[in-house]
Design an enzyme around this catalytic site. Structure first.
Site, PDB file in Angstrom:
ATOM      1  N   TYR A  88       0.961  -1.071  -0.118  1.00  0.00           N
ATOM      2  CA  TYR A  88      -0.123   0.101   0.032  1.00  0.00           C
ATOM      3  C   TYR A  88       0.784   1.326   0.059  1.00  0.00           C
ATOM      4  O   TYR A  88       0.403   2.384   0.020  1.00  0.00           O
ATOM      5  CB  TYR A  88      -0.855   0.003   1.235  1.00  0.00           C
ATOM      6  CG  TYR A  88      -1.878  -1.210   1.094  1.00  0.00           C
ATOM      7  CD1 TYR A  88      -2.912  -1.324   0.258  1.00  0.00           C
ATOM      8  CD2 TYR A  88      -1.803  -2.085   2.002  1.00  0.00           C
ATOM      9  CE1 TYR A  88      -3.863  -2.286   0.234  1.00  0.00           C
ATOM     10  CE2 TYR A  88      -2.745  -3.475   2.023  1.00  0.00           C
ATOM     11  CZ  TYR A  88      -3.570  -3.442   1.212  1.00  0.00           C
ATOM     12  OH  TYR A  88      -4.652  -4.441   1.039  1.00  0.00           O
ATOM     13  N   ASN A 100     -12.641   4.136  -2.209  1.00  0.00           N
ATOM     14  CA  ASN A 100     -12.089   2.924  -2.040  1.00  0.00           C
ATOM     15  C   ASN A 100     -12.629   2.234  -0.958  1.00  0.00           C
ATOM     16  O   ASN A 100     -12.525   2.575   0.214  1.00  0.00           O
ATOM     17  CB  ASN A 100     -10.595   3.408  -1.736  1.00  0.00           C
ATOM     18  CG  ASN A 100      -9.710   1.976  -1.523  1.00  0.00           C
ATOM     19  OD1 ASN A 100     -10.164   0.946  -1.428  1.00  0.00           O
ATOM     20  ND2 ASN A 100      -8.330   2.188  -1.462  1.00  0.00           N
ATOM     21  N   HIS A 113     -15.748  -6.770  -2.048  1.00  0.00           N
ATOM     22  CA  HIS A 113     -15.957  -8.084  -2.590  1.00  0.00           C
ATOM     23  C   HIS A 113     -17.121  -8.486  -1.442  1.00  0.00           C
ATOM     24  O   HIS A 113     -17.531  -9.816  -1.638  1.00  0.00           O
ATOM     25  CB  HIS A 113     -14.818  -8.986  -2.011  1.00  0.00           C
ATOM     26  CG  HIS A 113     -13.427  -8.117  -2.172  1.00  0.00           C
ATOM     27  ND1 HIS A 113     -13.168  -7.662  -3.465  1.00  0.00           N
ATOM     28  CD2 HIS A 113     -12.663  -7.381  -1.588  1.00  0.00           C
ATOM     29  CE1 HIS A 113     -12.189  -7.147  -3.637  1.00  0.00           C
ATOM     30  NE2 HIS A 113     -11.513  -7.096  -2.067  1.00  0.00           N
ATOM     31  N   ASP A 151     -25.917  -1.147  -3.021  1.00  0.00           N
ATOM     32  CA  ASP A 151     -27.444  -0.709  -3.041  1.00  0.00           C
ATOM     33  C   ASP A 151     -27.285   0.957  -2.668  1.00  0.00           C
ATOM     34  O   ASP A 151     -28.111   1.618  -3.317  1.00  0.00           O
ATOM     35  CB  ASP A 151     -28.384  -1.419  -2.079  1.00  0.00           C
ATOM     36  CG  ASP A 151     -28.778  -2.815  -2.885  1.00  0.00           C
ATOM     37  OD1 ASP A 151     -28.399  -3.041  -3.926  1.00  0.00           O
ATOM     38  OD2 ASP A 151     -29.245  -3.606  -2.073  1.00  0.00           O
ATOM     39  N   HIS A 153      -8.651   1.279  -6.110  1.00  0.00           N
ATOM     40  CA  HIS A 153      -7.864   0.110  -5.386  1.00  0.00           C
ATOM     41  C   HIS A 153      -6.397   0.405  -5.327  1.00  0.00           C
ATOM     42  O   HIS A 153      -5.881   0.616  -6.456  1.00  0.00           O
ATOM     43  CB  HIS A 153      -7.927  -1.186  -5.777  1.00  0.00           C
ATOM     44  CG  HIS A 153      -9.697  -1.335  -5.519  1.00  0.00           C
ATOM     45  ND1 HIS A 153     -10.369  -1.766  -4.204  1.00  0.00           N
ATOM     46  CD2 HIS A 153     -10.733  -1.602  -6.485  1.00  0.00           C
ATOM     47  CE1 HIS A 153     -11.380  -2.004  -4.196  1.00  0.00           C
ATOM     48  NE2 HIS A 153     -11.766  -1.841  -5.450  1.00  0.00           N
ATOM     49  N   ILE A 154      -5.826   0.461  -4.359  1.00  0.00           N
ATOM     50  CA  ILE A 154      -4.309   0.975  -4.432  1.00  0.00           C
ATOM     51  C   ILE A 154      -3.567  -0.221  -4.961  1.00  0.00           C
ATOM     52  O   ILE A 154      -2.541   0.013  -5.843  1.00  0.00           O
ATOM     53  CB  ILE A 154      -3.783   1.235  -3.104  1.00  0.00           C
ATOM     54  CG1 ILE A 154      -4.482   2.420  -2.420  1.00  0.00           C
ATOM     55  CG2 ILE A 154      -2.391   1.422  -2.862  1.00  0.00           C
ATOM     56  CD1 ILE A 154      -4.185   2.845  -0.983  1.00  0.00           C
ATOM     57  N   SER A 155      -3.870  -1.602  -4.657  1.00  0.00           N
ATOM     58  CA  SER A 155      -3.301  -2.591  -5.016  1.00  0.00           C
ATOM     59  C   SER A 155      -4.187  -3.099  -6.398  1.00  0.00           C
ATOM     60  O   SER A 155      -5.027  -2.725  -6.530  1.00  0.00           O
ATOM     61  CB  SER A 155      -3.067  -3.658  -3.942  1.00  0.00           C
ATOM     62  OG  SER A 155      -4.476  -4.309  -3.436  1.00  0.00           O
TER      63      SER A 155
END
Length: 152
Positions: free
Chosen positions: A23, A75, A81, A88, A101-103
């Protein structure tokens, strides 16, 4: 004046110390400061919110809808996931958003490859480190380009 909201989910308050090999060493405060400065320069109101509580993030999204926020950068961390409720909420307020997403989540564990948000996002930026936040901001600013909410 358009308004942009940066949202960060669980464990992102640990940026700078949590797994720096994945990160990086920038803190969330560093990221928020840079994005805030860029928004100010573009004449866009900026606010940021981070939480480790899913309901608090959903409440903040609802509040953004009532307040007329024009664009969201998010983020969602691990909620990417797992959280249909987050999906919603974002759909419910109708605010366009970019998932960050950083990675590179697709180069990690198989369970990280599923996003409940990607198909309803304007776009997804993944794997470019904290620079992904600035790239997402550039895309959001270009998309906003002074247009009122609902015309993105």
């Amino acid at each position: 004046m358009p308004e942009l909201l940066l949202l960060n989910g669980p464990n992102l308050n640990l940026l700078g110390t949590r797994e720096p090999g994945i990160y990086g060493s920038d803190t969330l405060a560093d990221i928020e400061r840079r994005l805030g400065e860029q928004c100010a320069g573009a004449g866009v109101r900026f606010s940021a919110f981070q939480t480790n509580a899913e309901h608090a993030l959903i409440d903040r999204i609802h509040q953004a809808g009532r307040a007329g926020v024009d664009f969201i950068l998010i983020n969602p961390g691990a909620w990417t996931h797992t959280s249909i409720a987050l999906r919603d909420a974002l759909l419910g307020v109708g605010i366009p958003f970019i998932e960050i997403h950083i990675s590179n989540v697709h180069a990690r564990e198989p369970f990280r490859r599923q996003s409940y948000l990607a198909d309803v996002a304007v776009g997804v930026i993944s794997g470019l480190g904290v620079h992904g936040y600035e790239l997402a901001l550039q895309a959001a600013l270009k998309r906003l380009d002074g247009s009122p909410r609902g015309q993105h």
